[in-house]
Design an enzyme around this catalytic site. Structure first.
Site, short mmCIF file in Angstrom:
data_model
loop_
_atom_site.label_atom_id
_atom_site.label_comp_id
_atom_site.label_asym_id
_atom_site.label_seq_id
_atom_site.Cartn_x
_atom_site.Cartn_y
_atom_site.Cartn_z
N ILE A 136 3.70 2.71 2.63
CA ILE A 136 5.09 2.30 2.37
C ILE A 136 5.62 3.01 1.13
O ILE A 136 4.99 3.02 0.07
CB ILE A 136 5.14 0.77 2.20
CG1 ILE A 136 4.80 0.11 3.53
CG2 ILE A 136 6.52 0.30 1.73
CD1 ILE A 136 4.32 -1.28 3.43
N ASP B 194 0.87 -1.19 0.00
CA ASP B 194 0.00 0.00 0.00
C ASP B 194 0.91 1.23 0.00
O ASP B 194 1.58 1.51 1.00
CB ASP B 194 -0.88 -0.06 1.26
CG ASP B 194 -1.90 1.07 1.31
OD1 ASP B 194 -1.67 2.11 0.66
OD2 ASP B 194 -2.90 0.90 2.03
N HIS B 195 0.88 1.95 -1.09
CA HIS B 195 1.81 3.07 -1.25
C HIS B 195 1.48 4.24 -0.33
O HIS B 195 2.27 5.17 -0.16
CB HIS B 195 1.80 3.53 -2.72
CG HIS B 195 3.09 4.16 -3.16
ND1 HIS B 195 4.15 4.37 -2.32
CD2 HIS B 195 3.49 4.63 -4.36
CE1 HIS B 195 5.14 4.95 -2.97
NE2 HIS B 195 4.77 5.13 -4.21
N ARG B 196 0.30 4.21 0.30
CA ARG B 196 0.00 5.28 1.26
C ARG B 196 0.81 5.09 2.53
O ARG B 196 1.04 6.02 3.28
CB ARG B 196 -1.50 5.25 1.63
CG ARG B 196 -2.42 5.59 0.48
CD ARG B 196 -3.86 5.31 0.85
NE ARG B 196 -4.06 3.91 1.22
CZ ARG B 196 -5.20 3.40 1.65
NH1 ARG B 196 -6.25 4.17 1.77
NH2 ARG B 196 -5.31 2.12 1.95
#
Ligand code: CAO
Length: 437
Positions: A413, A409-411
């Site tokens: 990591i 999850d780019h939010r």
């Protein structure tokens, strides 16, 4: 025959205003006061009416032109209008549509729908492409047109409730409300707001078909996967771990434990290694709270394992991996996959995971992009290990390389941490002694 020039009247302080719509066409019979063009400045939009009745002979402006007071809009044959109206008594195009344009619009010919995509039902989208012709012919004030344009509403589809079929702002609002409240006729269920829904297709038109209902598990996992795919900005980081030595160790260990009926799987080592990596990179062992403002950092290490069953995919969770030895893990993993395939898992067996692993190594494939199993923030995909030539600084040597695909999850990591995590995991698997440290 008398031809007159219809010009832009005094429009106040505006000296150069853009033409955004042409509301009539050559050959149209028009009434005095009928709107001819729409002008739009930084401050306002306005419709310019005709100063006389007649038949349009030529239009002297085009969309995008800048006009001012006295610019010629069109040439009007003023005698022709009277003649045609009185002599032939043919109905002329009414200057102001008395119905909504949608009602007046002839049914769309079937040929407009691409033959290979029969759409039997689909939710009309308020942001569907605006039909420029019907938008410009719709009877609405400039401010309502502006409002509709901002919302992406095709005025040609709006039902008018105003005087003489005029479309009001409330009509546009009503149209949007109606569109949003209509159930989406989407193959597979929910649609994403603002995204064109999937068409409903009759496949039998191309050959024989049969209908097979999805299993309960298929339906549930489908919903969760769709929700996670839509809500989570995914990135997948790929890497390869050199497991040559680990595989040799695994084979030795299996020989040693053969009599006890214990078979060490590569997956058991990966489960152990991933927990060591979670300890080093604790953000991977977190969840976003419901408000999306905080991270919930976990001090426990539970790992979900995706298990392929005849009824679909399930993800039972192995708890407290950090407190368990490899032998315990191997036994437990065998038990949970049997339980999964015998449909004996309880809902609680599939809850509370910190990270999941999806191993397709036993089946094949080189890489894949797994979908994060929310509320977890990462999932590791494992593909089939292969012997590959690896350069050791002097020569190529045959090494057993295990492909890893980490979706996160780019939010939560960043890309750099994603790469650090898989690099560290690869180091751990390359030298299993590190798992003891
Ligand atoms: N590379 C090469 N060979 C591998 C391997 C890998 N990465 N992983 C497993 N293998 C081998 C095993 O060693 C085993 O070989 P032997 O029988 O000769 O010992 C064989 O493949 C079968 O392994 P397996 O897949 O049954 O066992 P596993 O412990 O690796 O995996 C389980 C167990 C439950 C994860 C697996 O059975 C499974 O269900 N996988 C599918 C998961 C899935 O569907 N994921 C998709 C989710 S994304 O939509």
């Amino acid at each position: 025959m008398s031809t007159i020039e219809v010009k832009v009247p005094d429009i106040g302080d505006f000296s150069s205003v853009e033409v955004i719509e042409i509301l009539v066409a050559v050959g149209d019979s028009i009434n005095a006061d009928q709107s001819l063009i729409t002008l739009e400045s930084d401050k306002a939009a306005m419709e310019i009416p005709s100063s006389a009745a007649g038949v349009v002979k030529a239009i002297k402006v085009k969309v995008g032109d800048k006009v001012a007071k006295d610019s010629v809009i069109l040439l009007l044959d003023t005698t022709a209008a009277q003649t045609s109206a009185s002599a032939s008594e043919k109905p002329v195009t009414p200057p102001v549509p008395q119905k909504t344009v949608a009602e007046a619009k002839p049914a769309a010919p079937a040929a407009q729908i691409p033959a290979l995509q029969p759409v039997t039902q689909s939710r009309p989208s308020p942001t569907a492409n605006i039909d420029p012709v019907f938008f410009s012919q719709a009877h609405a004030s400039p401010s309502v047109r502006k409002f509709a344009r901002e919302l992406g509403v095709d005025l040609g589809k709006v039902t008018a409730t105003g005087n003489k079929g005029r479309i009001l702002q409330e009509d546009v609002q009503q149209f949007v409300k109606k569109m949003l409240s209509q159930p989406a006729a989407v193959a597979g269920g929910a649609s994403v707001l603002g995204v064109e829904p999937m068409p409903v297709i009759d496949f039998s038109q191309w050959g024989s078909v049969e209908i097979k209902p999805l299993t309960k598990i298929n339906k549930l996992t489908g919903k969760f996967l769709h929700r996670n795919w839509v809500n989570i900005p995914h990135i997948t980081q790929f890497d390869e771990a050199d497991i040559t030595d680990l595989e040799a160790f695994r084979v030795d260990a299996n020989n040693e434990y053969k009599d006890r009926g214990i078979k060490f799987t590569m997956l058991a080592f990966i489960v152990k290694a991933i927990v060591t990596a979670l300890k080093k990179y604790p953000r991977f062992n977190s969840s976003l709270d419901s408000g999306g403002e905080n991270l919930v950092m976990k001090n426990y290490y539970h790992v979900g394992i995706a298990v392929d069953t005849p009824d679909g995919l399930v993800v039972p969770v192995i708890r407290d991996v950090d407190k368990k030895g490899l032998v315990d893990l191997v036994i437990e993993m065998k038990e949970i996959s049997l339980k999964a395939r015998d449909k004996k898992l309880k809902p609680s067996d599939m809850q509370g995971g910190c990270i999941s692993i999806s191993s397709l190594g036993g089946i094949g494939g080189t890489k894949f992009t797994p979908i994060v199993n929310a509320p977890e923030v990462a999932i590791l995909g494992v593909s089939r290990a292969e012997i590959k030539p690896v350069w050791n600084g002097k020569e190529f040597t045959p090494r057993l390389m295990l492909p890893l695909s980490l979706s996160y999850d780019h939010r939560v990591i960043d890309g750099a941490d994603g790469a650090r995590f898989t690099t560290y995991l690869s180091h751990l698997l390359a030298d299993a002694r590190r798992l003891l440290m």
